[in-house]
Design an enzyme around this catalytic site. Structure first.
Site, PDB file in Angstrom:
ATOM      1  N   SER A 353      19.241 -57.803   7.108  1.00  0.00           N
ATOM      2  CA  SER A 353      17.984 -57.192   7.524  1.00  0.00           C
ATOM      3  C   SER A 353      16.976 -57.122   6.374  1.00  0.00           C
ATOM      4  CB  SER A 353      18.305 -55.808   8.090  1.00  0.00           C
ATOM      5  OG  SER A 353      17.372 -55.497   9.054  1.00  0.00           O
ATOM      6  N   LYS A 357      15.973 -60.172   3.736  1.00  0.00           N
ATOM      7  CA  LYS A 357      14.674 -60.638   3.215  1.00  0.00           C
ATOM      8  C   LYS A 357      14.792 -60.679   1.686  1.00  0.00           C
ATOM      9  CE  LYS A 357      12.502 -57.376   6.556  1.00  0.00           C
ATOM     10  NZ  LYS A 357      12.649 -57.875   7.856  1.00  0.00           N
ATOM     11  N   TRP A 444      14.022 -58.311  18.092  1.00  0.00           N
ATOM     12  CA  TRP A 444      13.031 -57.809  17.117  1.00  0.00           C
ATOM     13  C   TRP A 444      12.950 -58.745  15.906  1.00  0.00           C
ATOM     14  CZ3 TRP A 444       9.057 -54.789  16.704  1.00  0.00           C
ATOM     15  CH2 TRP A 444       8.738 -54.077  15.547  1.00  0.00           C
ATOM     16  N   HIS A 494      22.011 -56.186  16.089  1.00  0.00           N
ATOM     17  CA  HIS A 494      21.559 -56.252  14.706  1.00  0.00           C
ATOM     18  C   HIS A 494      22.609 -55.581  13.812  1.00  0.00           C
ATOM     19  CE1 HIS A 494      18.413 -56.377  11.686  1.00  0.00           C
ATOM     20  NE2 HIS A 494      18.620 -55.094  11.400  1.00  0.00           N
TER      21      HIS A 494
HETATM   22  C1  GCU Z   1      13.335 -52.388  10.736  1.00  0.00           C
HETATM   23  C2  GCU Z   1      12.303 -53.385  10.259  1.00  0.00           C
HETATM   24  C3  GCU Z   1      12.918 -54.755  10.016  1.00  0.00           C
HETATM   25  C4  GCU Z   1      14.108 -54.629   9.106  1.00  0.00           C
HETATM   26  C5  GCU Z   1      15.081 -53.613   9.648  1.00  0.00           C
HETATM   27  C6  GCU Z   1      16.252 -53.298   8.720  1.00  0.00           C
HETATM   28  O1  GCU Z   1      13.766 -52.719  12.000  1.00  0.00           O
HETATM   29  O2  GCU Z   1      11.288 -53.441  11.213  1.00  0.00           O
HETATM   30  O3  GCU Z   1      11.971 -55.624   9.448  1.00  0.00           O
HETATM   31  O4  GCU Z   1      14.716 -55.886   8.943  1.00  0.00           O
HETATM   32  O5  GCU Z   1      14.415 -52.381   9.836  1.00  0.00           O
HETATM   33  O6  GCU Z   1      16.170 -53.512   7.547  1.00  0.00           O
HETATM   34  O7  GCU Z   1      17.242 -52.782   9.244  1.00  0.00           O
END
Ligand code: GCU
Length: 515
Positions: A353, A357, A444, A494
């Site tokens: 997540s 990134k 998402w 997720h």
């Molecule tokens: C939120 C956010 C995402 C991210 C995620 C996470 O949902 O919008 O961009 O990847 O958190 O880090 O769990």
């Protein structure tokens, strides 16, 4: 092809099924909404009657409504059933944030910049042209527009704080090491937790990744030190007053699969991301970003309106939290270069997540990472921004103003103007293996956008004579594909699961010749 157009709207069976699935999901949402409305109404009526029974006015209420005692009990039961129904209908199996586009047919037309056309218009035809010219240009584009410029690498110092040769029932050696990120003992620190397999021949290859909830959450081993950093409070008692408690031990164990990694002959190295920067809009005030600043551009004057999530005098291309976390990963790598039991030439960096990134940005900047793995990284990670599917640039910059550089906000609702997209981030890993993973229920994060990034990075891998992804269509669920670029979409939510780890370990087995 000099310009990569968006894929045709409805050419493939995969896309058609996705659209159908989205429609069914939308219908399910409406039905759920209506059902919720009815059940809430029913609860109001039942509560009106049965609440009186709690006042000791049962007979009164019942007689006023001309109800018998069994009927009053019946109402109580009816109320319970209603509550149960509300709970059942409230379980949103998709759990996707509302207000985003989850409809493939609403993805706008978009044009992806070609990673193989240089800024001066030259077509990049060889690996050496890529390495000498284009790679640097793309890296700069990401620095200026998305993640910001990071400061020069620091010279770390470190200190081992604990060691155990018989951890995990004797399978592993566990070490804890504090890294002084600026080389100063009174400066910011990062606590590494390291598991090294005892059976494998050392030095061993390793997986390195940041964790969300503290090192103590990665495994149930009671000897792991509790995280010392600020953490977001949690109602489950694992964090109170922003400090970790014993209740959080092993909380993230399923996401780390320590034993599996050790059994496969790999070391596992992790640190809590909040050590490097607490994850909130004011986190920069106490993080490494408060002591290390990239050089200011010449003639720079701070803007009248202070940026959000960054120091008031931050340049619009100064690093954000993702830059800081990635910097931490590189400093962990500095340590691994000095750790005799780990083979620093075979370190895979991974993250889930927001930390996916981070892993991608770390891998793009620091070519010492031999494999880069993005797990459900979504917007600002592996997903194409220009598709505006699921989370968008505006949503992410609004919810997390501290993650990216200020310049990224120029692309809020304006993705068309981005001079790059995330396929170019993936291409920065070439020729190293990279893996992009999605989850089916994680709309998402835009699984299709993540797949397309991996796909459109392929021409760069081809310059190196590497096959890349090797498929043209998005694969079905739980069908991993790819050679040097790997991809899968797993069933479920997720998360990072054992299934995901299995694929990452297989990838490492294929590419790391273990000693
Ligand atoms: C939120 C956010 C995402 C991210 C995620 C996470 O949902 O919008 O961009 O990847 O958190 O880090 O769990």
């Amino acid at each position: 092809m000099s310009i990569l157009a968006s894929p045709p709207r409805n050419p493939s069976a995969v896309l058609a099924t996705e659209i159908a699935k989205n429609k069914t999901a939308a219908l399910a949402r409406h039905v759920r909404f209506i059902a919720q409305g009815f059940t809430h109404l029913a609860i109001e009526v039942a509560t009106f009657v049965s609440l009186r029974s709690h006042d000791g006015c049962v007979v009164d209420a019942a007689s006023r409504l001309e109800l018998s005692r069994p009927a009053v009990y019946g109402l109580g039961m009816w109320r319970s059933i209603c509550i149960l129904l509300v709970v059942v209908f409230s379980i949103d199996t998709e759990a996707q944030p509302a207000g985003a586009n989850y409809d493939e047919s609403k993805v706008p037309e978009y044009i992806l910049p070609d990673p193989l056309i240089g800024l001066d218009g030259t077509t990049i035809k060889t690996a050496s042209q890529w390495q000498k010219q284009r790679r640097g240009e793309i890296l700069k584009l990401f620095e200026s527009n998305v993640y910001g410029r990071s400061p020069e690498a620091t010279k770390i110092r470190f200190k081992q704080t604990s060691g155990e040769t018989k951890a995990l029932g004797g399978k592993a050696t566990r070490r804890e090491v504090t890294v002084f990120l600026t080389g100063k003992e009174d400066g910011p620190t990062m606590d590494l937790l390291i598991f090294i397999p005892n059976k494998a021949k050392r030095p061993v290859p390793a997986f390195l990744g940041l964790n969300f909830a503290g090192n103590h959450a990665v495994d149930t081993d009671p000897w792991i030190s509790l995280a010392r950093c600020w953490l977001p409070n949690n109602r489950d008692g694992s964090v109170t007053n922003n400090r970790a408690t014993d209740a959080g031990r092993g909380k993230e164990a399923s996401r780390w699969q320590v034993e599996k990694v050790i059994d496969r002959g790999y070391a596992l190295v992790t640190a809590c991301y909040c050590d490097i920067e607490p994850d909130h809009a004011e986190g920069y005030k106490t993080s490494i970003r408060s002591v290390l600043r990239p050089e200011k551009p010449k003639g720079f004057n701070p803007s009248a309106e202070p940026p959000k999530g960054a120091p008031a005098d931050a340049a619009p291309d100064e690093w954000g939290a993702i830059g800081a976390w990635a910097f931490g990963l590189s400093r962990a790598m500095d340590y691994l270069e000095q750790e005799k039991d780990i083979d620093e030439k075979h370190v895979a960096v991974l993250g889930h997540s927001r930390l996916g990134k981070t892993a991608l940005w770390a891998g793009a900047q620091d070519e010492r990472f031999a494999i880069v793995i993005s797990n459900d990284s979504g917007e600002g990670g592996a997903a194409l921004s220009k598709r505006r599917f699921g989370e968008t640039v505006e949503r992410i910059n609004t919810s997390f103003p501290h993650w990216f550089c200020t310049n990224f906000k120029k692309y809020n609702n304006n993705e068309g103007e981005l001079p790059l997209d995330q396929h170019m981030l993936i291409s920065l890993m070439a020729p190293r293996p990279v893996y992009v993973a999605s989850a089916q229920e994680d709309l998402w994060a835009d699984p299709k956008g993540e797949f397309l990034s991996a796909k459109h990075a392929e021409p760069v891998y081809k310059l190196f004579g590497l096959e890349g992804l090797g498929v043209s269509e998005m694969p079905g669920t739980n069908q991993p594909v790819g050679k040097t670029i790997g991809y899968h979409i797993r069933s479920g939510k997720h998360d990072v699961t054992e299934y995901d780890w299995e694929q990452y370990l297989n990838l490492a087995d294929r590419h790391f010749v273990k000693k």
